[in-house]
Design an enzyme around this catalytic site. Structure first.
Site, mmCIF file in Angstrom:
data_model
loop_
_atom_site.group_PDB
_atom_site.id
_atom_site.type_symbol
_atom_site.label_atom_id
_atom_site.label_comp_id
_atom_site.label_asym_id
_atom_site.label_seq_id
_atom_site.Cartn_x
_atom_site.Cartn_y
_atom_site.Cartn_z
ATOM 1 N N HIS A 56 0.796 -1.238 0.000
ATOM 2 C CA HIS A 56 0.000 0.000 0.000
ATOM 3 C C HIS A 56 0.826 1.285 0.000
ATOM 4 C CE1 HIS A 56 1.052 -0.214 4.259
ATOM 5 N NE2 HIS A 56 0.774 1.073 4.315
HETATM 6 C C1 UD1 Z 1 -1.600 5.570 6.209
HETATM 7 C C2 UD1 Z 1 -0.219 5.972 6.729
HETATM 8 C C3 UD1 Z 1 0.777 4.859 6.475
HETATM 9 C C4 UD1 Z 1 0.285 3.557 7.029
HETATM 10 C C5 UD1 Z 1 -1.093 3.254 6.478
HETATM 11 C C6 UD1 Z 1 -1.641 1.973 7.053
HETATM 12 C C7 UD1 Z 1 0.219 8.387 6.586
HETATM 13 C C8 UD1 Z 1 0.997 9.424 5.882
HETATM 14 N N1 UD1 Z 1 0.274 7.161 6.033
HETATM 15 O O1 UD1 Z 1 -1.509 5.458 4.813
HETATM 16 O O2 UD1 Z 1 2.002 5.184 7.097
HETATM 17 O O3 UD1 Z 1 1.188 2.530 6.686
HETATM 18 O O4 UD1 Z 1 -1.975 4.339 6.800
HETATM 19 O O5 UD1 Z 1 -2.845 1.614 6.491
HETATM 20 O O6 UD1 Z 1 -0.392 8.668 7.592
HETATM 21 N N2 UD1 Z 1 -9.165 5.272 3.021
HETATM 22 C C9 UD1 Z 1 -10.401 4.668 2.978
HETATM 23 N N3 UD1 Z 1 -10.887 4.118 4.120
HETATM 24 C C10 UD1 Z 1 -10.190 4.134 5.298
HETATM 25 C C11 UD1 Z 1 -8.920 4.738 5.296
HETATM 26 C C12 UD1 Z 1 -8.424 5.302 4.163
HETATM 27 O O7 UD1 Z 1 -11.062 4.619 1.956
HETATM 28 O O8 UD1 Z 1 -10.715 3.658 6.314
HETATM 29 C C13 UD1 Z 1 -8.658 5.938 1.819
HETATM 30 C C14 UD1 Z 1 -8.497 7.454 2.082
HETATM 31 O O9 UD1 Z 1 -9.681 8.137 1.868
HETATM 32 C C15 UD1 Z 1 -7.403 7.807 1.117
HETATM 33 C C16 UD1 Z 1 -6.565 6.543 1.057
HETATM 34 O O10 UD1 Z 1 -7.350 5.476 1.543
HETATM 35 O O11 UD1 Z 1 -7.925 8.060 -0.149
HETATM 36 C C17 UD1 Z 1 -5.304 6.697 1.859
HETATM 37 O O12 UD1 Z 1 -5.599 6.930 3.238
HETATM 38 P P1 UD1 Z 1 -4.555 7.767 4.173
HETATM 39 O O13 UD1 Z 1 -4.959 7.664 5.579
HETATM 40 O O14 UD1 Z 1 -4.385 9.124 3.602
HETATM 41 O O15 UD1 Z 1 -3.188 7.063 3.953
HETATM 42 P P2 UD1 Z 1 -2.806 5.514 3.903
HETATM 43 O O16 UD1 Z 1 -2.370 5.171 2.531
HETATM 44 O O17 UD1 Z 1 -3.913 4.695 4.507
#
Ligand code: UD1
Length: 362
Positions: A203
């Site tokens: 991811h």
């Molecule tokens: C985040 C962390 C990363 C960690 C990862 C674990 C940061 C910078 N990155 O990355 O270090 O390894 O979490 O999972 O904080 N989304 C959903 N549903 C959710 C959560 C996220 O659809 O419940 C979507 C968000 O809307 C976004 C994408 O996933 O579009 C990324 O989510 P985000 O929290 O920004 O970063 P991660 O890639 O999850």
């Protein structure tokens, strides 16, 4: 009052043992969930598995650019801190929620504790590296998991007295829940017998945000699946881009939505090999004695490589597949490997006792 912060999936396994230990010592504490991760399968289901009750505050911040997400968390978290005026704020890991709440606490002169402090990939293109460095440099208590972290912090000029080597809270959670994870046999839900599959999780933005890199990953996974079935829980970031670029997996790749903690732990424990770009999974496989291929150019967790469970493969497809073949064919016996120092299931309690001795014992 102590404020414990959680926000994104990996925070939950690290903070659960701290919260439980604080409760065991009868120290007043509340949980603030920023809502960075919000789908049930990324948050609620995991908290339920970890037996953490509903957070006291849920900020519902959700996704967004780094600046948007960080800023929104800061605005909401500041209100809570001003209202509660805690003795200490505890943050964990390296996600945006960690840094956002760390900045708020330190600007309000509230003592800050950082769980899993001092890890360094030395790669500042990773958002997590920025989050770790900045959080460490404004923390009063730096709780570390491995010796490399102690050395990194001292090299950066942090006072030795602020560094507390307590071991790995994520491993506390693993040790607590492994028996029920194995008992529930989650591999059977996928028609598997155990040790007859690889478990994959990918991811990182550097692997999945760009079409070319993601295509490479999909091809690598498809190639691996010619030798071994692959179970691949797709993180929302990965799933969104797979759909966007209309990429397809082979028949032997079993894609699922992200799994809750117990199912994932059970699947990991009974896998033949793990393929990942996650941080925590490199550590969990070390304790489970499962070979782990980390599809990155670096790791912030070098003890996992020193001990011998983790191989940093880089991102060249041919090289990754060569290493995969080598590992699945040589059947190395990892049973005799050592356990990293203080990864013994008691790290959360060490942290709680430290907080108690400073803020609650007269
Ligand atoms: C985040 C962390 C990363 C960690 C990862 C674990 C940061 C910078 N990155 O990355 O270090 O390894 O979490 O999972 O904080 N989304 C959903 N549903 C959710 C959560 C996220 O659809 O419940 C979507 C968000 O809307 C976004 C994408 O996933 O579009 C990324 O989510 P985000 O929290 O920004 O970063 P991660 O890639 O999850």
């Amino acid at each position: 009052m102590i404020i414990n912060v959680v926000g994104a999936r990996p925070n939950f396994m690290k903070m659960a043992p701290v919260i439980k230990a604080l409760n065991k010592l009868d120290l007043p504490n509340i949980v603030v969930h920023t809502g960075q991760h919000y789908n049930s399968f990324m948050s609620k289901d995991i908290l339920k598995d970890l037996k953490i009750s509903e957070p006291d505050y849920f900020l519902n911040i959700r996704g967004g650019s780094h600046a948007t997400q960080t800023a929104k968390i800061m605005i909401e978290f500041e209100k809570i801190c001003m209202n509660i005026n805690p003795k200490i704020v505890v943050v964990a890991g390296d996600v945006n929620s960690t840094l956002a709440c760390a900045i708020v606490a330190s600007k309000l002169n509230i003592p800050l504790a950082h769980v899993e402090s001092g890890l360094r990939s030395f790669d500042k293109t990773m958002p997590e590296e920025i989050n770790r460095i900045l959080t460490d440099h404004i923390s009063r208590f730096l709780f570390t998991t491995e010796e490399s972290a102690n050395l990194n912090l001292m090299r950066e000029g942090i006072n030795k007295k602020s560094i507390h080597f307590v071991g790995n809270c994520m491993i506390d959670s693993l040790k607590t829940f492994l028996p029920s994870a194995l008992k529930s046999k989650p591999w059977e839900k996928f028609g598997l017998k155990g040790e007859d599959y690889a478990l994959a999780t990918i991811h990182r933005p550097s692997n999945v945000d760009n079409e070319e890199s993601l295509q490479k990953i999909v091809e690598v996974i498809n190639n691996m699946s010619k030798k071994l079935k692959i179970v691949f829980p797709l993180h929302p970031r990965t799933k969104n881009n797979i759909d966007l670029y209309d990429m397809k997996f082979s028949r032997n790749v079993i894609c699922t939505k992200p799994l809750a903690y117990i199912d994932f732990l059970g699947l990991m424990a009974k896998s033949f090999i793990v393929v990942t770009d996650s941080g925590g999974i490199q550590e969990e496989t070390t304790i489970l004695k499962i070979p782990c291929l980390t599809l990155r150019d670096n790791t912030e967790r070098p003890v996992t490589v020193d001990i011998g469970t983790n191989i940093i493969t880089g991102t060249d497809s041919e090289e990754i597949l060569k290493i995969f073949d080598h590992v699945i064919n040589k059947k190395t016996n990892l049973n005799k490997i050592r356990t990293p120092v203080l990864w013994d299931g008691n790290s959360g309690m060490r942290i709680a006792k430290k907080i108690k001795s400073i803020y609650y014992d007269n």
